[in-house]
Design a protein around this motif. Structure first.
Motif, PDB file in Angstrom:
ATOM      1  N   GLU A 108      19.086 -39.379 -17.043  1.00 28.90           N
ATOM      2  CA  GLU A 108      18.447 -40.465 -16.304  1.00 28.90           C
ATOM      3  C   GLU A 108      19.331 -40.962 -15.184  1.00 28.90           C
ATOM      4  O   GLU A 108      20.507 -41.253 -15.391  1.00 28.90           O
ATOM      5  CB  GLU A 108      18.122 -41.610 -17.264  1.00 28.90           C
ATOM      6  N   GLY A 151      19.271 -43.398 -11.287  1.00 29.33           N
ATOM      7  CA  GLY A 151      18.518 -44.417 -10.563  1.00 29.33           C
ATOM      8  C   GLY A 151      17.699 -43.759  -9.465  1.00 29.33           C
ATOM      9  O   GLY A 151      16.494 -43.596  -9.566  1.00 29.33           O
ATOM     10  N   LEU A 211      20.734 -49.855 -13.051  1.00 30.33           N
ATOM     11  CA  LEU A 211      20.397 -48.449 -12.851  1.00 30.33           C
ATOM     12  C   LEU A 211      21.144 -47.518 -13.801  1.00 30.33           C
ATOM     13  O   LEU A 211      20.959 -46.311 -13.764  1.00 30.33           O
ATOM     14  CB  LEU A 211      20.664 -48.044 -11.402  1.00 30.33           C
ATOM     15  N   VAL A 229       8.517 -38.540 -11.188  1.00 30.52           N
ATOM     16  CA  VAL A 229       9.537 -39.177 -12.037  1.00 30.52           C
ATOM     17  C   VAL A 229      10.847 -38.389 -12.046  1.00 30.52           C
ATOM     18  O   VAL A 229      11.704 -38.621 -12.886  1.00 30.52           O
ATOM     19  CB  VAL A 229       9.033 -39.367 -13.486  1.00 30.52           C
ATOM     20  N   LYS A 253      14.090 -43.220 -11.056  1.00 27.03           N
ATOM     21  CA  LYS A 253      13.132 -44.274 -10.688  1.00 27.03           C
ATOM     22  C   LYS A 253      12.517 -43.954  -9.330  1.00 27.03           C
ATOM     23  O   LYS A 253      11.355 -44.194  -9.090  1.00 27.03           O
ATOM     24  CB  LYS A 253      13.841 -45.619 -10.663  1.00 27.03           C
ATOM     25  N   GLY A 259       6.634 -42.970  -6.369  1.00 22.56           N
ATOM     26  CA  GLY A 259       7.942 -42.543  -6.867  1.00 22.56           C
ATOM     27  C   GLY A 259       8.690 -41.616  -5.946  1.00 22.56           C
ATOM     28  O   GLY A 259       9.779 -41.134  -6.283  1.00 22.56           O
ATOM     29  N   LEU A 305      13.868 -51.199  -6.119  1.00 23.12           N
ATOM     30  CA  LEU A 305      14.606 -51.324  -7.380  1.00 23.12           C
ATOM     31  C   LEU A 305      14.996 -52.767  -7.682  1.00 23.12           C
ATOM     32  O   LEU A 305      15.531 -53.058  -8.743  1.00 23.12           O
ATOM     33  CB  LEU A 305      15.880 -50.475  -7.318  1.00 23.12           C
ATOM     34  N   PRO A 347       7.165 -51.602  -6.637  1.00 26.21           N
ATOM     35  CA  PRO A 347       7.688 -50.334  -6.120  1.00 26.21           C
ATOM     36  C   PRO A 347       6.760 -49.663  -5.107  1.00 26.21           C
ATOM     37  O   PRO A 347       7.209 -49.171  -4.083  1.00 26.21           O
ATOM     38  CB  PRO A 347       7.854 -49.480  -7.379  1.00 26.21           C
TER      39      PRO A 347
END
Lengths: 318, 560
Positions: free
Chosen positions: B29, B31, B62, B174, B202, B342, B379, B385
């Protein structure tokens, strides 16, 4: 200064590359040149190693170590180096040795110079760079030093003092060194020497015309006692296995004799074989680049010349 | 009439869109995930680093890796190749000092020549080709330098990593899935195989450069393609070590390209010194050409035999070679939108290049910077977003990127009318700052050009290995040492009419394509040597599709 050479073995045979490095070490003028052997049954091999100029042979005899795993060997070498204060470690490259050298460098905080083709008595190494177009001189800023040599860099020759001392060493293995185990080993069937070890290589290129014509290269190689190599083009075309590919993205070889059959000599191939001692090429295109770096070039059809050549060599040999 | 577009590659964007498949606890994962360590992606990473330093609370949220950059090349810069006479404006806006960068200084002198086989006529530089105030760079070196700045700012760089699939979940991007490594030619894992992983983010920023693989997938998946199709040019360049490098920047037009309109050979060359003893020489050719024998690589070799140019190279030695496509559709070919849920799209990947001015690097940097601003805004606590990402589109459209591209919107198309007419119109458009409206001219995709034969190939010089070179030794000079036994990454129809096969053989500067056996019905098989590929992208323009090979493959440019 004192030099330690890691001598690799397969079964009951010491690796020629390691013995070449040991020969070189013995010629550097240092009286304290030791070899180290690690594995099962290596004690019996120690006198043989001694013949190549070692004044001492350290033996780490342990059947559990026969599988070619690098970490326990790092433990063994680190122990020998720590107990005896060796400042320089020389290693001939192989799949196993490269791992051992890297692990050892991290373990004892040593500088590692790799892919060397030579070293001087004041420990300046020579390393080809930029696709072998130039040589760099490389050294070490601190001790211990580790050098890893390209396959075939040195010839092995005996230099038996008859007084080598054989020293048994017991090693306590780190817990993490014993975690990896060998599940199985398989050997690729091949007749004749592997291309890394061969003194003579007969290599075929697209000029052979068809996959069947590789029998010409195989027959000549068998007659000369050599191995068969191939260019990328023919490996790509599926004529010959990748394991025989010589060149930039295949194996880098430097045999005593390299016979190129129907090979044009693109630079991608050249960098894999240009350090061969004698290069003989047969190609029907008189403008093929390979002739620019051949010692002997024959302009002609491989299909006519090679069978006759093979026949002549057979006659000469019998 | 045969057209390459009648033989489409076996490729579907859907193959490269997937839901995340790794178990949730094994996903990586981050940011903001940036794809491509080029000027756009690195500018984005640098700007994000600055913003996150000013707002540690956002950085905190993040997680461990606030910003990551994946790069398919061996290292940042390995796949960067450009002119590169760069307008420093965008670099300065990023808060960087051009004086601190590895450069070959500002342009002082410049000259434009129209060449004929033997002569060179110097003409006053057209307004679009004036470079006063611009700086000479090797883009590969600049990329490495920018990568260091990005890392200092906290970005994590992941070289040798190909972004293979776009991860889309419930209509939202994503992240990406990285390519598998260590597969053999048949796609089976070898001893050292390493499967790809899901990089979940993100915000995902695609800054892949020309012919970006996932950019293409995203444009199709989200229906973002612009009013006009994208078209490309192919640049092939060499870096030479010479006894004395020329001062200033030289551009040539005309020979060896044929200037009559029916040949549709649009392009020119650039030559300049890099310091005292390096020289860059490059040839750019529009990929809307029609002759199956046209080969940009060989046109460059031909160019070097011109007496005036051979003189510049005398006593020198070629040290590097490379090739890359340049998107040249301009303003009309920009995507409808530069974002999707995204996702943000930057730089050359979406065609931010000003062909008449031969500039694109500063647009890439500026778009990367603007993408960072919008990604960061999305963010922040309480942000919506979707709105924040959409603000990127507005920001680009009210920036100098849009103004500059609009000004020259018709210029590329008029060259289809032949060099001399086109040249005059191009100048008129610039002088009038774009007010001269010729009405929009249609662009056809490069692959739809009908194929002709007009004996182009007979003019190429036979390589002598000193001044002129064959393709294979040029691939070597790109530093390419790609593993041969990996799966093929080039999608083309493998049985095509001989004209199409020959087009590809000549098109490719890296000798990837070879004509195999004849089918007896006018078709031939096409054989591939994918490990020669320098990922220039020309095949995607002319009827095939490039996908990313194993990470770390391809050229290893250092001076281009």
């Amino acid at each position: 200064m004192s030099i330690l050479v890691f001598v690799e073995h397969h079964g009951s045979e010491l690796q020629k590359g390691s013995l070449g490095v040991l020969t070189k070490a013995a010629s550097l003028g240092d009286p304290d040149v030791a070899a180290v052997l690690v594995g099962g049954g290596v004690k019996a091999l120690a006198p043989e190693a001694a013949k190549y100029g070692a004044s001492k042979v350290f033996v780490v005899e342990d059947d559990a170590l026969e599988p070619p795993l690098p970490q326990p060997r790092v433990d063994a070498l680190a122990k020998v180096i720590e107990d005896n204060g060796y400042e320089t470690v020389l290693i001939a490259n192989s799949v196993l040795a490269a791992d051992v050298a890297a692990g050892l460098a991290a373990r004892i905080d040593a500088g590692l110079n790799w892919d060397l083709v030579d070293i001087t008595s004041d420990l300046v190494g020579k390393r080809p760079a930029l696709q072998d177009s130039v040589f760099l001189e490389v050294g070490w800023k601190s001790t211990p030093r580790i050098a890893l040599f390209r396959a075939g860099s040195f010839d092995a020759s005996t230099h038996d003092t008859g007084q080598a001392q054989i020293v048994d060493v017991t090693v306590d293995y780190a817990e993490h060194s014993q975690r990896a185990t060998v599940v199985g080993q398989e050997l690729e069937e091949s007749s004749g020497p592997s291309i890394e070890d061969a003194d003579i290589i007969v290599a075929g290129g697209r000029g052979l015309g068809a996959p069947e014509s590789f029998s010409l290269a195989e027959e000549l190689a068998r007659t000369l006692g050599g191995a068969v190599g191939a260019t990328r083009a023919v490996v790509d075309a599926g004529w010959y296995p990748y394991s025989a590919q010589i060149g930039q993205t295949g194996k880098v070889v430097s045999p005593k004799l390299y016979v190129a059959l129907g090979i044009s000599g693109a630079i991608q191939h050249k960098v894999g074989m240009q350090t061969s001692n004698v290069i003989v090429s047969i190609n029907k295109d008189a403008n093929a680049p390979i002739f620019e770096f051949s010692d002997l070039g024959v302009v002609g059809d491989v299909h006519e010349i090679v069978p006759k050549l093979t026949e002549l060599i057979k006659q000469r040999k019998s | 009439m045969t057209r390459a577009s009648d033989y489409p590659p076996p490729f579907s964007p859907r193959e490269f869109v997937a839901e995340p498949t790794d178990p949730a606890d094994e996903r990586i994962e981050v940011g903001v995930l940036i794809v491509g360590a080029g000027p756009a992606g690195l500018a984005c990473a640098i700007r994000l680093g600055q913003l996150l330093e000013e707002h540690p609370d956002v950085a905190e949220r993040l997680g461990e890796v606030p910003v990551a950059v994946v790069e398919k090349g061996k290292q940042p810069g390995s796949h960067l190749l450009s002119g590169a006479v760069v307008n420093p404006r965008a670099l300065r806006r990023l808060g960087l000092r051009v004086e601190d960068m590895p450069s070959y200084g500002p342009v002082h002198d410049e000259a434009v020549y129209v060449l004929t086989r033997r002569n060179a006529l110097r003409i006053p530089p057209p307004p679009t080709m004036r470079n006063h105030g611009n700086w000479i760079f090797s883009l590969s070196q600049l990329g490495r330098w920018l990568a260091e700045r990005a890392e200092e700012g906290g970005a994590m760089l992941l070289p040798e990593t190909a972004a293979e699939k776009l991860l889309v979940s419930h209509g939202r991007v994503v992240g990406v899935r990285t390519g598998d490594k260590g597969l053999n030619r048949e796609g089976q894992p070898m001893g050292n195989a390493e499967p790809g992983s899901d990089l979940v983010a993100k915000v995902t920023v695609l800054a892949e450069g020309t012919q970006g693989h996932l950019t293409g997938v995203a444009l199709d998946t989200f229906g973002l393609r612009g009013e006009e199709p994208q078209v490309w040019e192919l640049g092939v360049k060499e870096v030479w070590k010479v006894p004395r490098a020329p001062r200033g920047v030289i551009h040539t037009m005309g020979w060896p390209l044929r200037t009559r309109a029916r040949y549709r050979e649009f392009g020119g060359s650039f030559i300049y010194g890099m310091g005292d003893d390096l020289l860059t020489i490059g040839m750019v050719v529009g990929l809307d050409y029609r002759d199956v024998e046209l080969s940009a690589h060989d046109v460059l070799q031909e160019l070097k035999t011109h007496p005036k140019i051979a003189k510049l190279l005398r006593g020198g030695e070629r040290v590097q070679w490379g090739a890359k496509t340049i998107p040249s559709g301009g303003w009309y070919s920009l995507p409808k939108r530069l974002y999707a849920p995204g996702l943000l799209l930057c730089g050359d990947g979406v065609g931010m290049v000003n062909i008449p001015r031969l500039k694109g690097v500063h647009y890439a940097i500026e778009s990367g910077r603007l993408a960072a601003e919008s990604a960061f805004a999305s963010l922040q606590r309480g942000a919506t977003p979707a709105t924040s990402l959409a603000s990127y589109d507005d920001a680009v459209r009210s920036s100098f990127i849009n103004d500059d591209l609009y000004e020259v919107r018709d210029m590329r198309q008029v060259f289809g009318r032949g060099f001399f007419v086109g040249g005059a119109l191009a100048s008129a458009m610039t002088v009038s700052k774009g007010r001269l409206d010729l009405g929009k001219m249609r662009a056809e995709p490069d692959a739809e050009q009908p194929l002709v034969r007009s004996g182009r190939g007979a003019r190429y010089p036979t390589p002598d290995g000193k001044l002129t070179f064959d393709k294979l030794s040029s691939v070597f000079a790109s530093g390419n040492k790609t593993r041969d036994d990996q799966p093929n990454h080039i999608r083309v129809e493998r049985r095509v009419p001989k004209d199409v096969a020959e087009l590809w053989v000549n098109l490719c500067p890296a000798q990837v394509y070879e004509i195999g056996t004849e089918g007896g019905d006018g078709t031939v098989t096409v054989n591939l040597a994918p490990s020669n590929c320098v990922q220039c992208g020309a095949i995607t323009a002319k009827g095939g599709r490039l996908t990313p090979p194993e990470g770390g493959s391809g050229p290893e440019y250092t001076l281009t």
